[in-house]
Design a protein around this motif. Structure first.
Motif, PDB file in Angstrom:
ATOM      1  N   SER A 152      -7.871   3.934  -2.964  1.00 37.94           N
ATOM      2  CA  SER A 152      -7.254   2.863  -3.750  1.00 37.94           C
ATOM      3  C   SER A 152      -7.951   1.544  -3.443  1.00 37.94           C
ATOM      4  O   SER A 152      -8.531   1.359  -2.363  1.00 37.94           O
ATOM      5  CB  SER A 152      -5.760   2.735  -3.419  1.00 37.94           C
ATOM      6  OG  SER A 152      -5.573   2.199  -2.114  1.00 37.94           O
ATOM      7  N   ARG A 153      -7.888   0.630  -4.389  1.00 38.19           N
ATOM      8  CA  ARG A 153      -8.481  -0.690  -4.166  1.00 38.19           C
ATOM      9  C   ARG A 153      -7.861  -1.354  -2.948  1.00 38.19           C
ATOM     10  O   ARG A 153      -8.579  -1.850  -2.058  1.00 38.19           O
ATOM     11  CB  ARG A 153      -8.274  -1.582  -5.396  1.00 38.19           C
ATOM     12  CG  ARG A 153      -8.756  -3.011  -5.180  1.00 38.19           C
ATOM     13  CD  ARG A 153      -8.301  -3.957  -6.291  1.00 38.19           C
ATOM     14  NE  ARG A 153      -8.741  -5.328  -6.031  1.00 38.19           N
ATOM     15  CZ  ARG A 153      -8.077  -6.186  -5.264  1.00 38.19           C
ATOM     16  NH1 ARG A 153      -6.912  -5.827  -4.698  1.00 38.19           N
ATOM     17  NH2 ARG A 153      -8.551  -7.423  -5.071  1.00 38.19           N
ATOM     18  N   ASP A 154      -6.519  -1.381  -2.892  1.00 39.36           N
ATOM     19  CA  ASP A 154      -5.855  -2.063  -1.790  1.00 39.36           C
ATOM     20  C   ASP A 154      -6.191  -1.414  -0.456  1.00 39.36           C
ATOM     21  O   ASP A 154      -6.369  -2.108   0.557  1.00 39.36           O
ATOM     22  CB  ASP A 154      -4.340  -2.056  -2.006  1.00 39.36           C
ATOM     23  CG  ASP A 154      -3.923  -2.973  -3.144  1.00 39.36           C
ATOM     24  OD1 ASP A 154      -4.762  -3.781  -3.601  1.00 39.36           O
ATOM     25  OD2 ASP A 154      -2.762  -2.872  -3.587  1.00 39.36           O
ATOM     26  N   GLY A 155      -6.283  -0.083  -0.438  1.00 44.22           N
ATOM     27  CA  GLY A 155      -6.611   0.608   0.801  1.00 44.22           C
ATOM     28  C   GLY A 155      -8.020   0.292   1.270  1.00 44.22           C
ATOM     29  O   GLY A 155      -8.264   0.068   2.459  1.00 44.22           O
ATOM     30  N   GLN A 156      -8.969   0.243   0.342  1.00 42.01           N
ATOM     31  CA  GLN A 156     -10.341  -0.031   0.735  1.00 42.01           C
ATOM     32  C   GLN A 156     -10.521  -1.479   1.188  1.00 42.01           C
ATOM     33  O   GLN A 156     -11.283  -1.752   2.121  1.00 42.01           O
ATOM     34  CB  GLN A 156     -11.286   0.297  -0.424  1.00 42.01           C
ATOM     35  CG  GLN A 156     -11.313   1.782  -0.769  1.00 42.01           C
ATOM     36  CD  GLN A 156     -12.721   2.319  -0.938  1.00 42.01           C
ATOM     37  OE1 GLN A 156     -13.667   1.599  -1.199  1.00 42.01           O
ATOM     38  NE2 GLN A 156     -12.850   3.629  -0.780  1.00 42.01           N
ATOM     39  N   SER A 175       5.766   5.722  -2.066  1.00 41.28           N
ATOM     40  CA  SER A 175       5.503   6.953  -1.318  1.00 41.28           C
ATOM     41  C   SER A 175       6.806   7.681  -0.992  1.00 41.28           C
ATOM     42  O   SER A 175       7.841   7.058  -0.725  1.00 41.28           O
ATOM     43  CB  SER A 175       4.757   6.636  -0.022  1.00 41.28           C
ATOM     44  OG  SER A 175       4.597   7.817   0.749  1.00 41.28           O
ATOM     45  N   ARG A 208      -5.421   9.514   0.606  1.00 43.45           N
ATOM     46  CA  ARG A 208      -5.688   9.033  -0.748  1.00 43.45           C
ATOM     47  C   ARG A 208      -5.348   7.550  -0.883  1.00 43.45           C
ATOM     48  O   ARG A 208      -6.116   6.773  -1.459  1.00 43.45           O
ATOM     49  CB  ARG A 208      -4.873   9.846  -1.761  1.00 43.45           C
ATOM     50  CG  ARG A 208      -5.055   9.399  -3.203  1.00 43.45           C
ATOM     51  CD  ARG A 208      -4.231  10.241  -4.159  1.00 43.45           C
ATOM     52  NE  ARG A 208      -2.815  10.213  -3.848  1.00 43.45           N
ATOM     53  CZ  ARG A 208      -2.000   9.201  -4.164  1.00 43.45           C
ATOM     54  NH1 ARG A 208      -2.465   8.135  -4.800  1.00 43.45           N
ATOM     55  NH2 ARG A 208      -0.712   9.255  -3.860  1.00 43.45           N
ATOM     56  N   ARG A 209      -4.223   7.127  -0.342  1.00 39.82           N
ATOM     57  CA  ARG A 209      -3.816   5.731  -0.454  1.00 39.82           C
ATOM     58  C   ARG A 209      -4.770   4.796   0.306  1.00 39.82           C
ATOM     59  O   ARG A 209      -5.121   3.715  -0.181  1.00 39.82           O
ATOM     60  CB  ARG A 209      -2.387   5.546   0.075  1.00 39.82           C
ATOM     61  CG  ARG A 209      -1.311   6.085  -0.864  1.00 39.82           C
ATOM     62  CD  ARG A 209       0.070   5.993  -0.246  1.00 39.82           C
ATOM     63  NE  ARG A 209       1.092   6.478  -1.175  1.00 39.82           N
ATOM     64  CZ  ARG A 209       1.787   5.711  -2.004  1.00 39.82           C
ATOM     65  NH1 ARG A 209       1.566   4.393  -2.022  1.00 39.82           N
ATOM     66  NH2 ARG A 209       2.689   6.225  -2.809  1.00 39.82           N
ATOM     67  N   SER A 226     -11.654   9.395  -9.391  1.00 37.85           N
ATOM     68  CA  SER A 226     -12.643   8.367  -9.071  1.00 37.85           C
ATOM     69  C   SER A 226     -13.978   8.621  -9.745  1.00 37.85           C
ATOM     70  O   SER A 226     -14.777   7.691  -9.911  1.00 37.85           O
ATOM     71  CB  SER A 226     -12.846   8.285  -7.547  1.00 37.85           C
ATOM     72  OG  SER A 226     -11.645   7.943  -6.894  1.00 37.85           O
ATOM     73  N   GLU A 266      -1.756  12.558   1.060  1.00 39.72           N
ATOM     74  CA  GLU A 266      -1.349  11.355   0.339  1.00 39.72           C
ATOM     75  C   GLU A 266      -1.759  10.094   1.101  1.00 39.72           C
ATOM     76  O   GLU A 266      -2.223   9.114   0.506  1.00 39.72           O
ATOM     77  CB  GLU A 266       0.166  11.321   0.114  1.00 39.72           C
ATOM     78  CG  GLU A 266       0.583  10.070  -0.654  1.00 39.72           C
ATOM     79  CD  GLU A 266       2.080   9.906  -0.803  1.00 39.72           C
ATOM     80  OE1 GLU A 266       2.558   8.783  -0.532  1.00 39.72           O
ATOM     81  OE2 GLU A 266       2.753  10.885  -1.187  1.00 39.72           O
ATOM     82  N   LEU A 277       0.818  -1.203   0.000  1.00 38.68           N
ATOM     83  CA  LEU A 277       0.000   0.000   0.000  1.00 38.68           C
ATOM     84  C   LEU A 277       0.859   1.263   0.000  1.00 38.68           C
ATOM     85  O   LEU A 277       0.500   2.281  -0.602  1.00 38.68           O
ATOM     86  CB  LEU A 277      -0.927   0.006   1.216  1.00 38.68           C
ATOM     87  CG  LEU A 277      -1.988   1.096   1.274  1.00 38.68           C
ATOM     88  CD1 LEU A 277      -2.899   1.045   0.053  1.00 38.68           C
ATOM     89  CD2 LEU A 277      -2.809   0.964   2.553  1.00 38.68           C
TER      90      LEU A 277
END
Length: 442
Positions: A345-349, A70, A340-341, A134, A337, A66
């Protein structure tokens, strides 16, 4: 606007009841060098009411995938406080030019406090460009939008579904696929008359629970309190219809009157089997059912809400917490940032769902194979995203306005009077509207 101008404007927001504040207990975040942090080690201060968010962000910053690419090496310094205190102390610190957080989690019913007097505009980062990639895939921005500008990202889609005891439905011949509330009420009247079992609940205790229960069904029916422009829309046939449905449900025993959906009375009703179904958001699975009746594992199921015959949606929503980024701080870019991550993001959600059960706010994830394959053992091994995906596709928009807390305060009493049979649904709505209009004139 300069920092001096922002502080002057915030001082003008005295009508928010911020004049006499205790020593700010959230000041433990400490000061940083005034120059912006552009890379390297960064300690992001996080204020929230819920340990689940602290866990989520703490897990996220340690996830190599994730955080890949960065510029920042994150540490999260979290401070927990009551939902109202997060907002009160954040504004107090801003007025005093003190230590505001970098990320603030604001509970949805506290957010109207920052919607007036240009507070959101002067405290928070405008997320328009952040969310632009998005597009329409991002859900639940509306409650945190001021003047068309989004300032917060919700942590959970908070989709309301119908939880029900499959064993009770089977024993008493209640169809699990009943299409409308009105049809379910017919079965509920029989069930209560013959067996003293109810198929839903209404809150008759604290004002917040009373209003939230009404609003949840009103949103499903296609109504609301405010529209996108902040205009009051409660004066509607849908509002009267929903409250009438609730009152009739209490009279006939279809809906069980309880002080709130979480306390000892509700726990007793669940344990005894008197309450065999309830319309509540996804988070009620953990905080209401599993917390109160863990021994009933495997007996409960969930489905989309029955529709109202008159129209509306297949789902509703209740609750939520938006994270905002404080502007003009050394760690603002780093906090933005990180948000946002973790949130866009898919991985974050997916991390947020697996870490704290927070439902995605990105539409495509409701068709994601990883989530579609998840089974809930408490719900008998049910594939829950089969339900959530249908509900998310027909979720009502929920709009707020600066007067939301005033409306909630003055509406609870009349709604309660109607539920207790002391007034009619139409008179209750009229009384709430009249009290609101008197308040906002002052």
């Amino acid at each position: 606007m300069t920092d001096l101008g922002r502080r002057a404007l915030l001082r003008g927001a005295g009508g928010l009841g911020l004049g006499a504040l205790a020593a700010p207990a959230l000041a433990a975040c400490g000061s940083a060098d005034a120059s912006p942090v552009s890379s390297g080690r960064v300690d992001v201060s996080l204020w929230t009411h819920d340990p689940g968010y602290i866990k989520t962000f703490g897990t996220a910053v340690k996830d190599p995938a994730l955080m890949r690419g960065s510029r920042f090496d994150y540490r999260v310094r979290a401070t927990a406080a009551a939902p109202s205190d997060v907002v009160t102390r954040m504004i107090a610190q801003a007025v005093a030019d003190g230590n505001t957080p970098d990320l603030a989690g604001i509970v949805i019913d506290q957010y109207p406090r920052v919607m007036g007097a240009s507070i959101a505009e002067n405290l928070f980062v405008d997320l328009t460009e952040t969310v632009r990639p998005s597009g329409d895939d991002l859900l639940k921005l509306a409650p945190y939008t001021v003047g068309g500008v989004p300032y917060g990202l919700d942590s959970d889609n908070s989709i309301s579904v119908l939880y029900y005891r499959q064993d009770v439905f089977d024993e008493y011949r209640v169809p699990q696929d009943v299409e409308t509330w009105e049809e379910l009420a017919e079965h509920g009247e029989r069930l209560h008359s013959d067996h003293r079992v109810s198929l839903g609940m209404v809150s008759t205790g604290d004002n917040g629970s009373v209003v939230n229960g009404f609003l949840q069904l009103l949103l499903q029916r296609g109504g609301g309190f405010f529209d996108a422009s902040g205009e009051l829309v409660l004066d509607s046939p849908e509002a009267v219809e929903v409250l009438d449905f609730m009152c009739r449900g209490v009279r006939t025993g279809v809906l069980l009157a309880l002080p709130d959906p979480y306390g000892s009375a509700c726990a007793a009703a669940l344990k005894s089997g008197r309450l065999a179904a309830t319309a509540m958001p996804n988070w009620y699975n953990a905080y209401g059912l599993q917390a109160n009746v863990p021994e009933q594992k495997g007996r409960w199921r969930m489905r989309t809400l029955p529709r109202f015959t008159g129209g509306g949606h297949l789902a509703s929503t209740m609750g939520g917490t938006a994270f905002t980024v404080l502007k003009g701080k050394p760690r603002t870019d780093a906090a933005l940032e990180l948000l946002r991550r973790v949130y866009l993001s898919r991985d974050g959600q997916i991390l947020r769902y697996r870490s704290g059960g927070f439902l995605p706010t990105l539409k495509p994830l409701y068709k994601d194979p990883e989530l579609l394959g998840i089974k809930d053992e408490y719900l008998g091994g049910q594939r829950v995203f089969d339900v959530y995906s249908r509900a998310a596709a027909d979720l009502p928009l929920f709009y707020q306005a600066p007067g939301m807390q005033i409306l909630s305060d003055v509406l609870g009493g009349p709604v309660l009077d109607a539920l207790k049979g002391r007034t009619s649904p139409a008179a209750a709505i009229e009384a709430g509207l009249g009290a609101y209009r008197q308040q906002v004139k002052r």
